[in-house]
Write an enzyme that holds these catalytic residues in place. Structure first.
Site, PDB file in Angstrom:
ATOM      1  N   SER A 157      -9.709 -27.349  13.177  1.00 28.92           N
ATOM      2  CA  SER A 157      -9.484 -26.539  14.373  1.00 28.92           C
ATOM      3  C   SER A 157     -10.485 -25.383  14.388  1.00 28.92           C
ATOM      4  O   SER A 157     -11.697 -25.615  14.384  1.00 28.92           O
ATOM      5  CB  SER A 157      -8.040 -26.051  14.430  1.00 28.92           C
ATOM      6  N   HIS A 192      -3.150 -32.900  16.307  1.00 30.68           N
ATOM      7  CA  HIS A 192      -4.116 -31.885  15.909  1.00 30.68           C
ATOM      8  C   HIS A 192      -4.071 -31.625  14.404  1.00 30.68           C
ATOM      9  O   HIS A 192      -3.123 -31.032  13.889  1.00 30.68           O
ATOM     10  CB  HIS A 192      -3.858 -30.591  16.682  1.00 30.68           C
ATOM     11  N   ASP A 226      -4.989 -36.014  19.408  1.00 28.54           N
ATOM     12  CA  ASP A 226      -5.099 -34.554  19.517  1.00 28.54           C
ATOM     13  C   ASP A 226      -4.956 -34.128  20.969  1.00 28.54           C
ATOM     14  O   ASP A 226      -5.772 -34.503  21.815  1.00 28.54           O
ATOM     15  CB  ASP A 226      -6.460 -34.103  18.971  1.00 28.54           C
TER      16      ASP A 226
END
Length: 523
Positions: free
Chosen positions: A199, A453, A416
């Site tokens: 991320s 994610h 995601d």
């Protein structure tokens, strides 16, 4: 520098054997050495706030991870550049450095998440399987990127230095200091330096390769938040498309919670699996052949009136537009398409799937907007200095990083809902075009079907990329397909194939990685 009282006899690793584990220090000696480090100085801008010796103990490195024993280590906490900034708030880059009693000679910077704002335990868990970097003998540092606050608290942006530290500077600042501290503590050189993150940590890894190419020998980039202005715009665009398919209330506003019923989600999931599941040789509820999947929502459209086992024309149109991504009036794409994957229909978990539920989720608070001006929004993005500072999507010339022998591995969950895996793949392809054969000899990209994610989902989301990265950097051994496992059942395994290859079932027990082989998808 040399620590007070440090002698060559006290080294954990000798310069003559930089890649082997040094002799084990007795706990008393290790604790004494750690205590002595509290008096070390590293310039006027650095203040050590705590230094303590931590005994070996079991630790869980994430909600889906098994417990692992972290080794005894010296944990050093500190702050760089303390000051009073905008609004009288205290700023500075907080950090923690873990220095294992048995050092491997390796160093690792641990990437952050969200807007950072806190110092996470320096263990190096990202893409390390069941052995985080600290457990392997790495010296590991983590940091808050220059401010304190909740994970999505952006109030620090009013302060110029804090904004610059988050955008880019803290990566270099923390790395240089932590390397100096590591060398001082062990009184020995660092053999190799690495970075891992997902991320925001993935963006920071890309930033390091692009802007500070001499810092690291190997980097792992997971689901990078590499151009959040564009990805947020794509989410807003998708929200509008879905809202246009919603039933309306008495005021003509969309009833967001009723756009996709549980039956609609079941129909959509079933349609994706029917069209794409068996493309990998095994109908198992997962779409492993990502590149080969050509899902067509229109094939699920009702032929007469709306029914539970089909989708309305409005729903089909919204899906097609939302997943294709936004384009300006000239047809220029403002973001990549979003993959159709099993996780898009999820309604639970810390991050729901891509479809709106009417509750806060990937789309933020439920929006009832029915229009969006993409041209004006795109123009605003192009003229936002913040985007120019934080975006890592554009710079693809990495010849200095690659020329030093640097290696970089990418991974991204196909489900995601925040950042499209196809956007990261697009960057990887453009970097390949820019760098040619050097890129093929230094990088791999891994799609992980079903994974949202960074981790979780109906996926084999536990995998170790750190081992093949180290072997590639230090032994010139190009990575084969790592084995990925389910967090809920570690015996359920698959090979993680370099995209656009995928794990194709060739027969045998479905839960064994050897029952699959990596095949390149036919485009």
């Amino acid at each position: 520098m040399r620590l007070p009282g440090a002698t060559a006899a006290g080294l954990l690793l000798t310069a003559a054997a930089p890649l082997t584990t040094g002799a084990v220090l007795e706990q008393e000696a290790a604790a004494a050495r750690c205590a002595a480090f509290a008096s070390a100085t590293f310039g006027e801008q650095v203040r050590l706030t705590a230094t303590r010796h931590v005994p070996a103990a079991a630790s869980r490195q994430g909600p889906n991870a098994a417990a692992v024993t972290l080794p005894s280590h010296c944990l050093v906490s500190g702050v760089i550049g303390e000051r009073e900034g905008a609004g009288g708030k205290k700023y500075g880059i907080g950090f923690e450095l873990a220095l294992p009693d048995r050092w491997s000679g390796r160093f690792l910077l641990q990437g952050g998440g969200g807007l950072n704002g806190s110092v996470r335990p320096p263990t190096g868990p990202v893409a390390a399987g069941d052995r985080p970097a600290l457990a392997r003998g790495f010296a590991v540092v983590s940091h808050d990127s220059g401010h304190t606050g909740a994970v999505f608290d952006d109030s620090f942006l009013v302060d110029q230095r804090a904004a610059l530290d988050f955008a880019e500077a803290s990566v270099r600042t923390v790395t240089l200091l932590a390397k100096e501290m590591t060398r001082a503590y062990f009184d020995a050189p660092i053999a190799r330096s690495y970075m891992t993150g997902c991320s925001t940590g993935g963006r920071e890894g890309m930033l390091a390769a692009q802007r500070y190419p001499e810092l690291f020998d190997g980097i792992i980039v997971g689901a990078p938040a590499m151009r959040t202005g564009n990805s947020n715009l794509a989410i807003e665009y998708a929200s509008v498309q879905f809202n246009q398919a919603a039933p309306r209330d008495a005021e003509g506003l969309p009833l967001v919670e009723r756009i996709f019923s549980p039956a609609d989600r079941k129909t959509l999931l079933g349609g994706m699996l029917e069209q794409c599941d068996a493309l990998d040789g095994l109908a198992d509820g997962m779409i492993a052949n990502v590149a080969g999947c050509r899902f067509e929502p229109r094939r699920l459209q009702c032929t007469a009136g709306k029914a539970e086992n089909c989708l309305s024309p409005a729903q089909v149109g919204a899906l097609e537009r939302a997943f294709a991504g936004p384009k300006d009036s000239a047809g220029y794409p403002l973001y990549a398409p979003v993959p159709y994957d099993t996780g898009i229909v999820e309604t639970e978990g810390p991050i729901p799937g891509y479809l709106p539920t009417g509750r806060p989720g990937v789309f933020g608070p439920a929006s009832r907007a029915l229009e969006i001006d993409l041209d004006s929004r795109a123009n605003a993005l192009r003229n936002t200095a913040w985007q120019r500072l934080t975006d890592t999507n554009y710079w693809t010339n990495l010849n200095t990083f690659l020329g030093r022998g640097g290696k970089i591995l990418f991974f991204h969950g196909v489900s995601d809902p925040w950042f499209s895996a196809f956007d990261t793949w697009d960057y990887w392809q453009r970097a390949a075009e820019t760098n040619g054969a050097a890129w093929d000899n230094a990088s791999r990209f891994y799609m992980n079907p079903g994974m949202p994610h960074c981790s979780g989902g109906n996926a084999h989301d536990q995998f170790d990329l750190l081992t093949p990265l180290v072997d590639w950097v230090e032994k010139a051994e190009a990575p084969g397909p790592p084995v990925s496992r389910r967090a809920s059942d570690p015996q359920d395994q698959r090979p993680l194939c370099a995209y656009p290859s995928y794990p194709h079932y060739i027969g045998g027990k479905r839960t064994e990685a050897t029952s699959f082989e990596c095949r390149r998808s036919v485009q």
